[in-house]
Design an enzyme around this catalytic site. Structure first.
Site, PDB file in Angstrom:
ATOM      1  N   SER A 142      72.555-114.472   9.099  1.00  0.00           N
ATOM      2  CA  SER A 142      73.245-115.307   8.111  1.00  0.00           C
ATOM      3  C   SER A 142      72.760-116.745   8.185  1.00  0.00           C
ATOM      4  O   SER A 142      72.169-117.172   9.182  1.00  0.00           O
ATOM      5  CB  SER A 142      74.780-115.269   8.242  1.00  0.00           C
ATOM      6  OG  SER A 142      75.266-116.368   8.980  1.00  0.00           O
ATOM      7  N   TYR A 155      81.559-118.727  15.514  1.00  0.00           N
ATOM      8  CA  TYR A 155      80.612-118.016  14.641  1.00  0.00           C
ATOM      9  C   TYR A 155      79.257-118.719  14.659  1.00  0.00           C
ATOM     10  O   TYR A 155      78.207-118.086  14.825  1.00  0.00           O
ATOM     11  CB  TYR A 155      81.181-117.974  13.224  1.00  0.00           C
ATOM     12  CG  TYR A 155      80.299-117.319  12.196  1.00  0.00           C
ATOM     13  CD1 TYR A 155      80.335-115.947  12.008  1.00  0.00           C
ATOM     14  CD2 TYR A 155      79.440-118.077  11.394  1.00  0.00           C
ATOM     15  CE1 TYR A 155      79.535-115.335  11.047  1.00  0.00           C
ATOM     16  CE2 TYR A 155      78.643-117.480  10.442  1.00  0.00           C
ATOM     17  CZ  TYR A 155      78.695-116.105  10.269  1.00  0.00           C
ATOM     18  OH  TYR A 155      77.895-115.519   9.314  1.00  0.00           O
TER      19      TYR A 155
END
Length: 329
Positions: A142, A155
């Protein structure tokens, strides 16, 4: 590898979202699939859809935070199909909200799923690749691996670490020409992951105007499996974030902080939830998160293509107008 017919593909996080879309995409190409996630019932549903597309499929319920379970996944693939051609580390999760407001175990689980899960997958897949002399490891990272995401600190930490891990592995294996370590960096994607992650902010997450379809990422996996590349972005926002943070990390960090704070100031209230981090949710098995349907917008890939056509047509119109004016003079 240019032909995926009968290729053996191991896919984690296969029960919904990008994983579900990827399973179907590989099934349509004739691959033999080994599908992994925590919920057997959800895996069985995906497997049935893949079999209807003509694929051979086995399901192996797997918690990627457990290295023994991931090793058992690799063993099952070799036992049933004799080899592993492609291994896709796709399982992922996250915590959104002020870092100190979430229980610490949720942050630890985020790192365990995203970073350690990818490391466990590589640890199980690479010995197989080395024995057979070929294989492609694809890790879904990502844009969070390229630029920090405020209010998603764990994250960001896991994704920065995952990018560094895959880059290091790639160089370790550079002399093995038929073994590839590839990383995929999607921009914002419309998946159930927005609901499955934890949200302790008390505000509703707004995915923004450019949201890609899970199928866009799935097709990227297929392309990378056929034509391995080191790092591949899905969507121009991901590539823009990479370039911006590489060229001007300080200003990019500050702009992202300002943007997220303003978005939270405008966001509607939402219940605080720990999502599926500790226990899988017994919800509907879906590929899409439903964000595009609720807001009546197409995939960002289609939207970007439309904008590109419109800009191109506008440029041609301006050029033609200028040419006519020049001739009239």
């Amino acid at each position: 590898m240019t032909d995926l017919q009968n290729a053996v593909v191991v896919l984690t996080g296969a029960s919904s979202g990008i994983g579900r879309a990827a399973a179907l995409a590989f099934a349509r190409r004739g691959a033999r699939l080994v599908l992994a996630a925590r919920r057997r019932d959800a895996l069985d549903e995906v497997a049935q859809a893949c079999r209807r597309a003509g694929a051979e499929v086995i399901v192996v319920p797997t918690d990627v935070t457990d290295p023994g379970a991931v090793q058992a996944l690799a063993d099952a693939a070799e036992r049933d199909f004799g080899r592993i051609d492609v291994w896709i580390n796709n399982a992922g999760t996250g915590v959104f909200g002020p870092y100190q407001d979430a229980p610490l175990d949720l942050h630890r689980l985020t790192v365990a799923v995203n970073l350690l899960g990818g490391m466990h997958g590589a640890y199980a897949a690479l010995p197989v690749f080395l024995r057979q002399g070929h294989g492609t490891l694809i890790t879904n990272i990502s844009l969070g691996g390229w630029a920090p995401a405020p209010f998603a600190a764990a994250y960001t930490a896991s994704k920065f670490g995952l990018r560094g891990f895959t880059a290091a592995l790639r160089q370790e294996l550079r002399r093995h020409r038929r073994i590839h370590v590839c990383s995929v960096f999607p921009a914002m994607v419309d998946t159930p992951g927005l609901d499955h992650g934890a949200n302790v902010s008390g505000k509703r997450i707004d995915a923004g105007p450019f949201v890609y379809a899970p199928e866009d990422v799935a097709e990227t996996f297929v392309h990378v499996a056929r034509h391995p590349h080191d790092e591949v972005a899905v969507g121009w926002p991901a590539r823009a974030a990479q370039a911006a943070y590489a060229l001007a990390p300080g200003p990019t960090e500050h702009l992202m902080g300002i943007a997220i704070h303003r978005a939270l100031d405008r966001a509607r209230p939402a219940p605080r939830t720990h999502g599926a981090l500790r226990v899988p949710l017994d919800d509907e098995r879906r590929t899409s998160g439903g964000w595009r349907d609720r807001h009546g917008v197409p995939s960002a890939r289609r939207l970007s293509a439309g904008l590109g056509v419109a800009l191109g047509a506008g440029a041609l119109l301006l050029a033609a107008t200028a040419a006519v004016r020049a001739r009239s003079r």
